[in-house]
Motif scaffolding. Structure first.
Motif: not given
Length: 173
Positions: A74, A78-81, A83, A108, A111-115
């Protein structure tokens, strides 16, 4: 820009989809590594620019190896783009949309910033079903049972092309 596609599969359908996406990406992005989550080397994630995580869905959720991979990694994810895609066999379009939304919401949480996330239809054959599952299946109406190969390769390749464009745009920024 290096890409990792890490997938959890139970009968091979998710792995075949992951490999098709990797092949499609490789025509424009190099290198692309496609591995089952069990073969991803601990500590290797920081070396990738972009990560795609994928899993088969059983009973509306990712299978355990997929969940464990996301939870274990996790902090790096969380530090990477990132998908994601899932592979399942919901019997109706309505259930497909609901399952896609529910799985994305679950992802999410970690991974709250999931693209982006999508749900592809997979392949599941009655003869691949464990004997104990047959006990439960007989109580499901026949019209709600879905068997065979329902993968839509055009849809899968379209998603890979969209992903490729989004990754290329990241590289330009």
């Amino acid at each position: 820009m290096s890409v990792l596609i890490a997938y959890a599969t139970s009968r091979g359908s998710t792995g075949e989809i992951a490999n098709r996406i990797a092949s499609r990406l490789e025509t424009f992005i190099k290198p692309v590594t496609c591995l089952p989550v069990s073969e991803v080397q601990p500590g290797s994630l920081p070396s990738y620019s972009v990560i795609v995580v994928a899993s088969a869905i059983h009973a509306g959720s990712w299978i355990n190896p997929g969940h464990c991979f996301v939870r274990t990694n996790k902090a790096v994810l969380q530090s990477k783009p990132v998908w994601a895609f899932s592979v399942g066999m919901p019997p109706t379009d309505e259930e497909h949309a609901a399952e896609e939304k529910a799985v994305a919401a679950s992802l999410r949480k970690d991974l709250p910033d999931l693209r982006g996330h999508t749900l592809f239809q997979g392949a599941f054959f009655k003869e691949d079903m464990p004997w104990w599952m047959g006990m439960f299946i007989r109580f499901i109406p026949k019209e709600r049972q879905k068997w065979g190969d329902a993968r839509n390769w055009e849809e899968i390749e379209g998603w890979a092309d969209k992903l490729r464009n989004e990754v290329k745009a990241l590289n330009k920024s």
